[in-house]
Design an enzyme around this catalytic site. Structure first.
Site, mmCIF file in Angstrom:
data_model
loop_
_atom_site.group_PDB
_atom_site.id
_atom_site.type_symbol
_atom_site.label_atom_id
_atom_site.label_comp_id
_atom_site.label_asym_id
_atom_site.label_seq_id
_atom_site.Cartn_x
_atom_site.Cartn_y
_atom_site.Cartn_z
ATOM 1 C CG MET A 95 -1.837 -1.233 1.265
ATOM 2 S SD MET A 95 -2.844 -1.448 -0.206
ATOM 3 C CE MET A 95 -4.103 -0.230 0.100
ATOM 4 N NE ARG A 96 4.220 4.179 1.803
ATOM 5 C CZ ARG A 96 3.648 5.218 2.405
ATOM 6 N NH1 ARG A 96 2.520 5.075 3.078
ATOM 7 N NH2 ARG A 96 4.199 6.408 2.331
ATOM 8 C CG HIS A 114 -6.198 -2.153 -8.865
ATOM 9 N ND1 HIS A 114 -5.844 -1.367 -7.804
ATOM 10 C CD2 HIS A 114 -7.398 -1.689 -9.300
ATOM 11 C CE1 HIS A 114 -6.773 -0.454 -7.598
ATOM 12 N NE2 HIS A 114 -7.726 -0.627 -8.493
ATOM 13 C CG LEU A 149 -2.353 4.812 -8.269
ATOM 14 C CD1 LEU A 149 -1.303 4.147 -7.394
ATOM 15 C CD2 LEU A 149 -3.218 5.752 -7.457
ATOM 16 C CG ASP A 150 -3.824 1.090 -9.063
ATOM 17 O OD1 ASP A 150 -2.922 0.318 -8.700
ATOM 18 O OD2 ASP A 150 -4.541 1.716 -8.267
ATOM 19 C CD GLU A 179 -6.977 -9.593 -5.315
ATOM 20 O OE1 GLU A 179 -5.829 -9.510 -4.869
ATOM 21 O OE2 GLU A 179 -7.894 -8.820 -4.960
HETATM 22 C C1 GRF Z 1 -5.750 -7.436 -2.511
HETATM 23 O O1 GRF Z 1 -7.132 -7.295 -2.751
HETATM 24 C C2 GRF Z 1 -4.966 -6.690 -3.563
HETATM 25 O O2 GRF Z 1 -5.552 -6.710 -4.815
HETATM 26 C C3 GRF Z 1 -5.003 -5.297 -2.996
HETATM 27 O O3 GRF Z 1 -4.843 -5.467 -1.609
HETATM 28 C C4 GRF Z 1 -5.330 -6.747 -1.235
HETATM 29 C C5 GRF Z 1 -4.212 -7.458 -0.546
HETATM 30 O O4 GRF Z 1 -4.620 -8.643 0.039
HETATM 31 N N1 GRF Z 1 -4.027 -4.451 -3.622
HETATM 32 P P1 GRF Z 1 -3.551 -9.632 0.682
HETATM 33 O O5 GRF Z 1 -2.664 -8.810 1.605
HETATM 34 O O6 GRF Z 1 -2.766 -10.280 -0.418
HETATM 35 O O7 GRF Z 1 -4.375 -10.604 1.464
#
Ligand code: GRF
Length: 221
Positions: A95-96, A114, A149-150, A179
Site C-alpha cells: 500500500m505505497r 489491483h 497509479l494502477d 486474485e
Molecule cells: C488485494 O485485494 C490486492 O488486490 C489489494 O490489496 C489486497 C491485498 O490482500 N491491492 P492480501 O494482503 O494479499 O491478502
C-alpha cells in the site's frame, strides 16, 4: 555452459498477505520455477510477515515512516531488492505509491494486482465504488507497474459477479479468491519467458495483450 540459476522473486506486502500465501503455495506445489528470495513489508505489523516466517522465507521490514521522502524509501527498497538479486518484484497488497526510483530500476520486472476490472476504479475503495455504481460484476487485474497509479499495461483479468446483498467486505472476499488464481498464472507466464513489457505494451507469446488484459477462463494456465 552456465549453470541455470533459479529465478528469485520478491513479494512486497503491507497487510494480510493472502496473495503472498498463494505464491508460497504455488512454489511449494512446484507450479512456479522460482524461489521467493525475500518478503518485504513496509508495515512491521503486517500479518503476512508471519506467513513468510512460517514458510521459512527471509523477511525484511522497511518502514516508510523511517524515511523523509518517498524517494528515499524507494531507494532503500531498491537496495534490498538488489542485495537479494531479485529478478521479479511482485506487489501483493503493497500500500505505497511508488516513485520512479523503484519503477525505473525494475521496469518490466515489476507487477501488481489491483482489485478491480482496470481501467475501472484505479486507486482505493474499489469494491465500494463498484457497488455504488451498480455494476453487475467486478474482479481483479494483474498489470505491469509503470509510473501511472494502477495504470500500467494489463496482463490478466478475472471477473466475479456482484450479488444483490453484497457488501464491500463480501465482494472483497470473492475477488481475493480470484486474485489467488490469477496472480500465480501471470507470474508463471513471466518466468516461462512468455510475458514481456515492450514499448507498445504487454505481450504474451509475442502478441499484444488487449487493454484490460487476457480474460481469465477456467482451465487457463
Ligand atoms: C488485494 O485485494 C490486492 O488486490 C489489494 O490489496 C489486497 C491485498 O490482500 N491491492 P492480501 O494482503 O494479499 O491478502
Amino acid at each position: 555452459m552456465k549453470p541455470k540459476v533459479t529465478p528469485r522473486l520478491a513479494v512486497l506486502i503491507s497487510g494480510d498477505g493472502t496473495n503472498l500465501q498463494a505464491f508460497i503455495d504455488a512454489c511449494a506445489r512446484g507450479e512456479l520455477a522460482a524461489q521467493i528470495g525475500v518478503v518485504i513489508s513496509n508495515n512491521p505489523q503486517a500479518a503476512g510477515l508471519q506467513r513468510a516466517k512460517d514458510a521459512g522465507l527471509t523477511v525484511r521490514t522497511v518502514d516508510h515512516r523511517d524515511f523523509a521522502t518517498r524517494e528515499k524509501f524507494d531507494e532503500a527498497l531498491v537496495n534490498e531488492l538488489c542485495a537479494f538479486s531479485i529478478d521479479l518484484v511482485i506487489l501483493a497488497g503493497f500500500m505505497r505509491i511508488l516513485t520512479p526510483v523503484l519503477v525505473r530500476a525494475f521496469v518490466g520486472r515489476l507487477v501488481n494486482i489491483h482489485p478491480s476490472l482496470l481501467p475501472l476504479y484505479p486507486g482505493m475503495h474499489t469494491h465500494q465504488r463498484a457497488l455504488d455504481a451498480g455494476d453487475a460484476e467486478t474482479g481483479a487485474t494483474v498489470h505491469f507497474v509503470t509510473q501511472e497509479l494502477d495504470g500500467g499495461p494489463a496482463v490478466l483479468q478475472g471477473r466475479v459477479p456482484i450479488l444483490p446483498n453484497d457488501t464491500a467486505q463480501s465482494l472483497a472476499a470473492r475477488v481475493l479468491v480470484k486474485e489467488h488464481v490469477l496472480y500465480p498464472i501471470a507470474v508463471r507466464w513471466y518466468l516461462q519467458g512468455r510475458l514481456h513489457l515492450t514499448d507498445k505494451g504487454a505481450t504474451l507469446d509475442g502478441s499484444a495483450i488487449p487493454a484490460g488484459g487476457v480474460q481469465y477462463t477456467t482451465g487457463l494456465s
